[in-house]
Design a protein around this motif. Structure first.
Motif, PDB file in Angstrom:
ATOM      1  N   GLY A 125       5.636 -13.237  -1.664  1.00  0.00           N
ATOM      2  CA  GLY A 125       4.764 -13.709  -2.746  1.00  0.00           C
ATOM      3  C   GLY A 125       3.280 -13.600  -2.439  1.00  0.00           C
ATOM      4  O   GLY A 125       2.452 -14.042  -3.237  1.00  0.00           O
ATOM      5  N   HIS A 126       2.896 -13.030  -1.278  1.00  0.00           N
ATOM      6  CA  HIS A 126       1.476 -12.998  -0.928  1.00  0.00           C
ATOM      7  C   HIS A 126       1.163 -11.749  -0.112  1.00  0.00           C
ATOM      8  O   HIS A 126       1.945 -11.357   0.751  1.00  0.00           O
ATOM      9  N   ARG A 127      -0.011 -11.147  -0.378  1.00  0.00           N
ATOM     10  CA  ARG A 127      -0.273  -9.848   0.241  1.00  0.00           C
ATOM     11  C   ARG A 127      -0.783  -9.942   1.686  1.00  0.00           C
ATOM     12  O   ARG A 127      -0.726  -8.961   2.421  1.00  0.00           O
ATOM     13  N   HIS A 128      -1.297 -11.126   2.080  1.00  0.00           N
ATOM     14  CA  HIS A 128      -1.808 -11.232   3.456  1.00  0.00           C
ATOM     15  C   HIS A 128      -0.774 -11.846   4.391  1.00  0.00           C
ATOM     16  O   HIS A 128       0.140 -12.538   3.940  1.00  0.00           O
ATOM     17  N   GLU A 129      -1.008 -11.638   5.686  1.00  0.00           N
ATOM     18  CA  GLU A 129      -0.117 -12.231   6.684  1.00  0.00           C
ATOM     19  C   GLU A 129      -0.307 -13.753   6.684  1.00  0.00           C
ATOM     20  O   GLU A 129      -1.421 -14.261   6.584  1.00  0.00           O
ATOM     21  N   GLN A 153       0.658 -20.368   6.162  1.00  0.00           N
ATOM     22  CA  GLN A 153      -0.619 -20.507   5.480  1.00  0.00           C
ATOM     23  C   GLN A 153      -1.441 -19.226   5.564  1.00  0.00           C
ATOM     24  O   GLN A 153      -1.450 -18.560   6.600  1.00  0.00           O
ATOM     25  N   CYS A 154      -2.121 -18.897   4.435  1.00  0.00           N
ATOM     26  CA  CYS A 154      -3.198 -17.899   4.481  1.00  0.00           C
ATOM     27  C   CYS A 154      -4.476 -18.681   4.266  1.00  0.00           C
ATOM     28  O   CYS A 154      -4.743 -19.147   3.155  1.00  0.00           O
ATOM     29  N   LEU A 155      -5.216 -18.877   5.327  1.00  0.00           N
ATOM     30  CA  LEU A 155      -6.381 -19.750   5.283  1.00  0.00           C
ATOM     31  C   LEU A 155      -7.412 -19.225   4.283  1.00  0.00           C
ATOM     32  O   LEU A 155      -7.973 -19.985   3.505  1.00  0.00           O
ATOM     33  N   GLY A 156      -7.621 -17.921   4.284  1.00  0.00           N
ATOM     34  CA  GLY A 156      -8.631 -17.307   3.424  1.00  0.00           C
ATOM     35  C   GLY A 156      -8.393 -17.574   1.948  1.00  0.00           C
ATOM     36  O   GLY A 156      -9.319 -17.811   1.178  1.00  0.00           O
ATOM     37  N   CYS A 157      -7.123 -17.535   1.542  1.00  0.00           N
ATOM     38  CA  CYS A 157      -6.790 -17.687   0.117  1.00  0.00           C
ATOM     39  C   CYS A 157      -6.399 -19.123  -0.227  1.00  0.00           C
ATOM     40  O   CYS A 157      -6.211 -19.444  -1.395  1.00  0.00           O
ATOM     41  N   GLY A 158      -6.219 -19.966   0.793  1.00  0.00           N
ATOM     42  CA  GLY A 158      -5.703 -21.311   0.522  1.00  0.00           C
ATOM     43  C   GLY A 158      -4.266 -21.250   0.043  1.00  0.00           C
ATOM     44  O   GLY A 158      -3.811 -22.105  -0.714  1.00  0.00           O
TER      45      GLY A 158
HETATM   46 ZN   LIG Z   1      -4.265 -14.484   1.430  1.00  0.00          ZN
END
Ligand SMILES: [Zn+2]
Ligand SMILES: [Zn+2]
Length: 309
Positions: free
Chosen positions: A250-254, A282-287
């Motif tokens: 569901g999310h593009r970042h690690e 968690q992806c810290l950058g995107c919350g």
């Molecule tokens: Zn992200």
């Protein structure tokens, strides 16, 4: 309103009062006592105690708190769920009346919910599936232990009650029963869905049934402190085996594994929209944050193709 008012045009006084009493939200009721002392939680006190709260003195409030404590200590299922004109609950057929006393000796969940409530619509199917799993595992165990849920409806009319309750496999208080408001006040239910767990002796185990179901599913049963401690330890052990980071469908970042006190904390899972605490990815950058069990691991290329919403 039957009382006095500061003139609408008198902005200065309004501003000065706001500042003096540090009013941040409304409704806000400040009680000025004859001796010059002030009380800031008038709204809460009126909501909890109604007319009984008057004259809002420390002695009066202490007395009310004491009465409340005694009430909770002597709590039984019968005095919670019956009233002078009714000693039964409804079951799925709506025709059969189930005596409240037949629940004595069971672990009981009081489920405050309503059809108009969006989080309820998401939570109810999950609770139904977990309810069946708990019932099945208790049947397998034998030993007479049992679990039941009672729907406490916040629906506005009979037809919403009928269609919503029609989806549920457990018991219900009749729609619009006056005891529903009493229960909401008694348990200080601030929002729905809310699941309150009562032990086989009729005492409250926890008001956090919803969170515990989200966190541990059917394993949360019977929701006692001892069981929760055990589950927490198990979760710590399990987390040690989880990958430190991973890609989620569901999310593009690690996403990185975090824990309470190590970048984590209470959160709303972006996958199931329910609360979480403790371990999370968690992806810290995107919350962006999800429960470890909501992770659907994918390879980085697949994750990269996920559209940002
Ligand atoms: Zn992200
Ligand atoms: Zn989740």
């Amino acid at each position: 309103m039957p009382w006095l008012s500061i003139p609408f045009s008198d902005l200065e006084t309004k501003k000065a009062l706001n500042r003096k009493f540090e009013v941040e939200g409304i409704p806000y009721l400040i009680i000025l006592q004859p001796d010059g002392s002030t009380l800031h939680d008038g709204v809460e006190l009126i909501y909890r105690y109604g007319i009984e709260a008057f004259p809002f003195t420390e002695e009066k409030l202490e007395e009310l708190r004491r009465e409340e404590r005694i009430k909770h200590e002597s709590q039984t299922l019968t005095n919670l769920l019956t009233n002078p004109g009714r000693d039964y609950l409804l079951d799925q057929t709506m025709a059969r009346k189930v005596p409240v006393d037949s629940l004595i000796g069971k672990t009981v969940g009081l489920y405050f919910s309503a059809q108009w409530c969006f989080p309820c619509a998401k939570f109810t199917p999950k609770l139904i599936s977990i309810y069946h799993k708990i019932k099945r595992s208790l049947e397998g165990k034998g030993g007479g232990e049992d679990f039941e849920i009672v729907f406490v409806s916040n629906d506005c009319d009979q037809s919403s009650f009928d269609s919503y309750y029609g989806t549920m496999p457990w018991l219900a208080l009749p729609s619009g029963d006056p005891i529903i408001r009493t229960l909401a006040k008694y348990f200080d239910v601030q929002g729905i869905p809310c699941l309150i767990i009562i032990d086989p002796d009729g005492k409250t185990v926890t008001k956090q049934g919803r969170n515990l179901i989200n966190l541990y599913q059917e394993n949360a049963y019977p929701f006692t402190c001892a069981k929760l401690e055990l589950l927490e330890k198990e979760m710590e052990e399990e987390a040690k085996r989880l990958p430190r980071s991973n890609y989620h469908a569901g999310h593009r970042h690690e996403l990185t594994l975090v824990s309470e006190g190590n970048g984590g904390g209470p959160f709303i899972c972006c996958d199931c929209d329910e609360q979480g605490s403790g371990w999370a990815y968690q992806c810290l950058g995107c919350g962006y944050e999800v429960h470890p069990r909501c992770m659907r691991a994918v390879d980085p290329a697949t994750a990269a193709s996920v559209q940002h919403t």
